[in-house]
Design a protein around this motif. Structure first.
Motif, PDB file in Angstrom:
ATOM      1  N   ILE A 479      39.800  99.593  75.290  1.00  0.00           N
ATOM      2  CA  ILE A 479      39.533  98.492  74.360  1.00  0.00           C
ATOM      3  C   ILE A 479      39.411  98.965  72.914  1.00  0.00           C
ATOM      4  O   ILE A 479      38.940  98.213  72.057  1.00  0.00           O
ATOM      5  CB  ILE A 479      38.258  97.725  74.765  1.00  0.00           C
ATOM      6  N   LYS A 482      41.294  96.743  70.465  1.00  0.00           N
ATOM      7  CA  LYS A 482      40.739  95.391  70.425  1.00  0.00           C
ATOM      8  C   LYS A 482      39.387  95.356  69.731  1.00  0.00           C
ATOM      9  O   LYS A 482      39.017  94.342  69.128  1.00  0.00           O
ATOM     10  CB  LYS A 482      40.601  94.847  71.852  1.00  0.00           C
ATOM     11  N   GLN A 483      38.640  96.446  69.852  1.00  0.00           N
ATOM     12  CA  GLN A 483      37.308  96.507  69.239  1.00  0.00           C
ATOM     13  C   GLN A 483      37.242  97.724  68.316  1.00  0.00           C
ATOM     14  O   GLN A 483      36.413  98.611  68.472  1.00  0.00           O
ATOM     15  CB  GLN A 483      36.235  96.581  70.324  1.00  0.00           C
TER      16      GLN A 483
END
Length: 512
Positions: A479, A482-483
């Motif tokens: 992730i 995405k983050q």
């Protein structure tokens, strides 16, 4: 008047005895398995292998679901356990050769020193793999630097590891049972003239054949790393090793009981590290081949040492910690059917990776704390690390806690708190990663994503990685992109914590 005096005297004796009982220091037993995975202990509900004796510890103690060794390999984890210092701060804290000098400085303050300062009888029995001597060892004389120089009153250990020469035991400073007229010689550079090896004499490999790396001297039908000559009277029999170490450990407990001193024992099992040559009692019992059988042997050892404590009336005053030095590996240098007979068993459980890996299975390990009558059965999700046992034990017994990176979580280890570490730097073959809360951050590294020798994903990628290990324990969903804000924040924290030690994109990897 006489009755009053007698009553007062009895009351005084009672108070004195009660105070003495309260001041009685607990024994501490650390049982440390070798290469045992998170899913290898049935109490964790991951694999198919049954480990009833380890499960009994868990049923009567605290089973930690979020516990870590510091490293994904042996020597660094053991270094951290005993010194309370991150191993990546010591450039020598890597997998040691069989003739490596002592890794721990004799001037340093160790867990054994700490217990000894409080009047404990201290001992280490089993696998050591932290080096011996100060650079050049004459195996036929007293060894200059041993565990006895870093706080252990008594040590009975493998000279190296069970897959390395010399295949002998060291009793304090001397090779055990070594005959004066049959000297022992060891070399990690070249073979001794005329001595057979697994390459020159493959017929000697009657019990196990090498897959990678283990093709030098052959002893007891098993090829090893390193060359060896002589010392026939001192050579061990692999099948008897577990029983032998267990008897030594029991004997040390008995000596402590006789001396009326509390004891600290580091009981380091060699199972299921290669070569896996368990006693005949366990051969074929697991259905998983020698690796599974070796785990059953380790589980039996746990049961036997606990029975011995019970027979001596020591369970109520003995804190027992069970754990492992790193995650699991199947083929680690020998053809022993660990892969072929695995079946549905999952040594790492749902975790990704294994020994040598930056992924969770490299360092997340089983950890159980048991103390009859003092620790209530429970399961804890607190993030804890073996690094913190040193300071926690120091608090328990009222000793100086002079450990650089170890933190006191004794209430957590005893099941009285859920407060654990906020963050943790982990190491795998010289590379570092970072845990904070439920997040795992892995920096960019060059190299192969899979160690093909052992068929394990090592966590290497030229992209930075971020995983939510609470909701994605198998680390299948990166992730970081995405983050990115969260990922970059952890990256900054990690680089600050490891400043001067972290080498971005490094490629060096040490195996065996």
């Amino acid at each position: 008047m006489k009755k009053v005096l007698a009553t007062l005297a009895l009351a005084s004796m009672f108070i004195s005895c009660t105070q003495e009982e309260e001041k009685k220091q607990p024994n501490v037993l650390v049982i440390y398995a070798d290469d045992l995975g998170y899913g290898d202990v049935s109490a964790y509900g991951q694999g198919t292998l049954n480990t009833p004796n380890i499960d009994a510890l868990a049923a009567n103690g605290v089973r930690f679901t979020n516990a870590y060794a510091t490293s994904a390999t042996c020597s660094p984890s053991r270094y951290a356990l005993l010194t309370g210092q991150y191993p990546w701060k010591n450039e020598r804290a890597k997998i040691l050769a069989g003739d490596a000098p002592m890794l721990i400085d004799s001037a340093s303050y160790t867990m054994a020193d700490m217990f000894k300062s409080q009047g404990y009888q201290t001992s280490v029995v089993g696998k050591w793999h932290l080096g011996l001597g100060n650079g050049s060892i004459n195996w036929n004389e007293d060894i200059s630097v041993t565990p006895n120089d870093i706080g252990f009153d008594y040590s009975y250990i493998m000279a190296a590891t069970n897959d390395r020469t010399p295949t002998v035991f060291v009793d304090n400073r001397r090779v055990d049972n070594l005959s004066a007229d049959d000297s022992l010689f060891v070399s990690y550079k070249e073979n001794f003239e005329g001595e057979p090896t697994a390459i020159s004499n493959p017929e000697l490999m009657t019990k196990m054949k090498w897959h990678h790396g283990h093709n030098q001297s052959v002893h007891n039908g098993v090829p090893r790393i390193g060359y060896m000559k002589g010392g026939k009277s001192a050579l061990w029999v692999d099948e008897d090793m577990a029983d032998h170490f267990l008897d030594i450990a029991k004997g040390q407990i008995d000596k402590s009981t006789e001396s009326e001193k509390p004891f600290f024992m580091y009981y380091a099992l060699h199972e299921p590290h290669v070569p896996r040559v368990p006693h005949q009692r366990f051969v074929g019992k697991s259905g998983l081949g020698p690796r599974g059988d070796a785990i059953l042997e380790a589980d039996w050892c746990v049961g036997e040492i606990m029975k011995h404590l019970e027979s001596k009336g020591l369970l109520e005053n003995t804190l027992v910690v069970f754990s492992s030095d790193n995650g699991p590996v199947l083929n680690d240098g020998y053809f022993d059917e660990a892969v072929e007979k695995l079946g549905d068993h999952t040594p790492a459980g749902v975790l990704r990776g294994g020994k040598y890996s930056l992924f969770e299975a490299g360092t997340k390990i089983p950890l159980i704390v048991s103390w009859k009558g003092k620790v209530k059965p429970s399961v804890s999700d607190a993030m804890v690390c073996q690094l913190d046992l040193a300071s926690s034990f120091a608090t328990l017994i009222g000793a100086k806690s002079d450990f650089e990176d170890s933190k006191n979580f004794i209430d957590t280890f005893l099941g009285e708190s859920e407060v654990g570490r906020e963050n943790l730097v982990l190491e795998a073959t010289g590379r570092l990663s970072y845990r904070k809360g439920d997040l795992a951050y892995i920096p960019r590294y060059k190299g192969n994503a899979v160690n093909k020798q052992v068929n394990i994903e090592v966590g290497v990628s030229e992209d930075e990685q971020l995983y939510d290990i609470k909701n994605d324990p198998g680390q299948q969903n990166d992730i970081f992109k995405k983050q990115a804000d969260t990922g970059n924040s952890l990256k900054e924290e990690f680089e600050k914590a490891t400043e001067g030690f972290f080498k971005p994109m490094q490629t060096d990897v040490v195996l065996h």
